[in-house]
Design an enzyme around this catalytic site. Structure first.
Site, short mmCIF file in Angstrom:
data_model
loop_
_atom_site.label_atom_id
_atom_site.label_comp_id
_atom_site.label_asym_id
_atom_site.label_seq_id
_atom_site.Cartn_x
_atom_site.Cartn_y
_atom_site.Cartn_z
N HIS A 1 -7.47 0.87 -6.16
CA HIS A 1 -7.69 0.13 -4.90
C HIS A 1 -8.52 -1.11 -5.25
O HIS A 1 -9.69 -1.22 -4.86
CB HIS A 1 -8.42 1.04 -3.91
N GLN B 1 -10.63 -3.50 -2.79
CA GLN B 1 -11.87 -2.92 -2.25
C GLN B 1 -13.05 -3.21 -3.17
O GLN B 1 -14.17 -3.45 -2.70
CB GLN B 1 -11.69 -1.40 -2.08
N ARG C 1 -13.85 -7.24 3.15
CA ARG C 1 -12.45 -7.02 2.75
C ARG C 1 -11.63 -8.27 3.08
O ARG C 1 -10.78 -8.68 2.31
CB ARG C 1 -11.85 -5.82 3.51
N CYS D 1 -16.13 2.90 1.27
CA CYS D 1 -15.00 2.00 1.54
C CYS D 1 -14.48 2.18 2.96
O CYS D 1 -13.85 1.27 3.49
CB CYS D 1 -13.89 2.23 0.53
N ASP E 1 -16.82 8.33 -1.01
CA ASP E 1 -15.50 8.13 -0.41
C ASP E 1 -15.05 9.49 0.11
O ASP E 1 -15.66 10.52 -0.24
CB ASP E 1 -14.55 7.60 -1.51
N ARG F 1 0.87 -1.19 0.00
CA ARG F 1 0.00 0.00 0.00
C ARG F 1 0.89 1.23 0.00
O ARG F 1 1.79 1.34 0.83
CB ARG F 1 -0.90 0.05 1.23
N1 NVA Z 1 -9.64 7.29 -1.62
C1 NVA Z 1 -9.27 6.90 -0.28
C2 NVA Z 1 -9.57 5.45 -0.05
C3 NVA Z 1 -9.28 4.96 1.34
C4 NVA Z 1 -9.57 3.51 1.51
C5 NVA Z 1 -7.80 7.21 -0.04
O1 NVA Z 1 -6.98 6.90 -0.92
O2 NVA Z 1 -7.47 7.75 1.01
N1 CP Z 2 -11.09 0.72 2.92
C1 CP Z 2 -9.79 0.68 3.26
O1 CP Z 2 -8.90 0.39 2.45
O2 CP Z 2 -9.55 0.94 4.57
P1 CP Z 2 -8.12 1.09 5.26
O3 CP Z 2 -7.51 2.37 4.72
O4 CP Z 2 -8.40 1.15 6.72
O5 CP Z 2 -7.28 -0.09 4.88
#
Ligand code: NVA
Ligand code: CP
Length: 315
Positions: free
Chosen positions: A137, A140, A301, A273, A232, A110
């Site tokens: 992502h 998800q 998830r 998400c 989101d 990540r």
């Molecule tokens: N768009 C958000 C998704 C978090 C799961 C981010 O990248 O912070």
């Molecule tokens: N939805 C999601 O990816 O959550 P986290 O950022 O907590 O992993």
């Protein structure tokens, strides 16, 4: 479930790399693993497998889903925070990939640049799974599709509206996933935040096969008949400096009770998400309402990420 041979040894970087049949397999395997876990039945398909979990950005769900999913199947996960390893600082991504690939059987990443997860996959020699980058992502989407299917009994032909930052990793991933799986998608956002045209064109190309209708619009009228309203955070991780600007642009796109009513449906569900900022992209009222399935998504998830590991790595 019998293994799908084409998935063994593969990395999971975006859903672009997978056929609708392969995506279908991930969803079916996840449902199967979930049902078994509920009965207290656990597999052992990750026994003696070591999994590296690299996190440049924070995470609750993704980290815990990889950890629990891996342990459930008899594997060993190792969390490597960005301050714990040399990645990208003292040591290049290529060298880190080759080292970790000698020690681990699979690597989750990540972080910020999508290129980093691509380089890890190119050099590691073991499956690399994208746990979120600035651009995509994909795990998800699997969790969200499983949730929709559990809720409505099917996926293809359902209508989803994504409201908010139409060019973030979630919107991008839905364009690909919905295009491939025949889910009608309306990205509802101000023009400044529309997705890249090239990606929209690609999604429409997938949609020719699947029958999905892909729409990008500024108009809230597009929520009519929606099965799902999805939102989101307005500023994704790494974009915190843009928060004030986004609040201005996106306040009209908040998911609230009026917007839920505007679908004209009694059974529209609300999805996110998570993490959510209540009072911004969604009101507390909608988040806490009976229409909200956000915690089903969060649980899923784990089942879907487990399925990705088992399908690409397990014996
Ligand atoms: N768009 C958000 C998704 C978090 C799961 C981010 O990248 O912070
Ligand atoms: N939805 C999601 O990816 O959550 P986290 O950022 O907590 O992993």
């Amino acid at each position: 479930m019998e293994k799908m041979q084409s998935l063994i040894g593969r990395s999971f970087l975006t859903l672009k790399d997978f056929t609708p049949e392969e995506i279908r397999y991930f969803l079916d395997l996840a449902a199967d693993l979930k049902a078994k876990k509920k009965q207290g039945i656990f597999g052992n398909s990750l026994a003696h497998k070591n999994i590296a979990l690299i996190f440049e950005k924070p995470s609750t769900r993704t980290r815990c889903a990889f950890t629990v999913g891996c342990v459930d199947e008899g594997g060993h996960p190792e969390y490597l925070g960005i301050n714990d390893i040399q990645l990208g600082g003292k040591e290049s991504v290529e060298d880190t990939a080759r080292v970790l690939g000698r020690l681990f059987d699979g690597i989750e990443f990540r972080g910020f640049k999508h290129k980093t997860v691509e380089d890890l996959a190119a050099y590691a020699g073991v499956p690399v799974w994208n746990g979120l980058t600035d651009d995509f992502h994909p795990t998800q989407i699997l969790a969200d599709f499983l949730t929709i299917e559990e809720h409505f009994g099917d996926l293809k032909g359902r209508k989803m509206c994504f409201l908010g930052d139409g060019r973030n990793n979630m919107a991008n991933s839905f364009l690909v996933g919905c295009g491939k799986m025949g889910v009608h998608l309306s990205v509802i956002a101000p023009k400044e935040l529309w997705p890249e045209e090239e990606l929209v064109a690609q999604a429409r190309e997938y949609a020719k096969e699947s029958g999905a209708v892909i729409e990008i619009t500024e108009s809230l009228d597009a929520v009519k008949d929606a099965d799902v309203l999805y939102t989101d955070v307005w500023a994704s991780m790494g974009e915190e400096a843009k928060t004030a600007e986004r609040v201005k642009l996106l306040t009209p796109y908040q998911v609230n009770a009026d917007l839920m009513k505007k679908t004209g449906r009694e059974d529209t569900i609300f999805m996110h998400c998570l993490p959510a900022i209540k009072g911004k992209e969604v009101t507390e009222e909608v988040f806490e309402s009976a229409a909200s399935v956000v915690f089903d998504e969060a649980e899923n998830r784990m089942h879907t990420i487990k399925a990705v590991m088992v399908a690409t790595l397990g014996e």
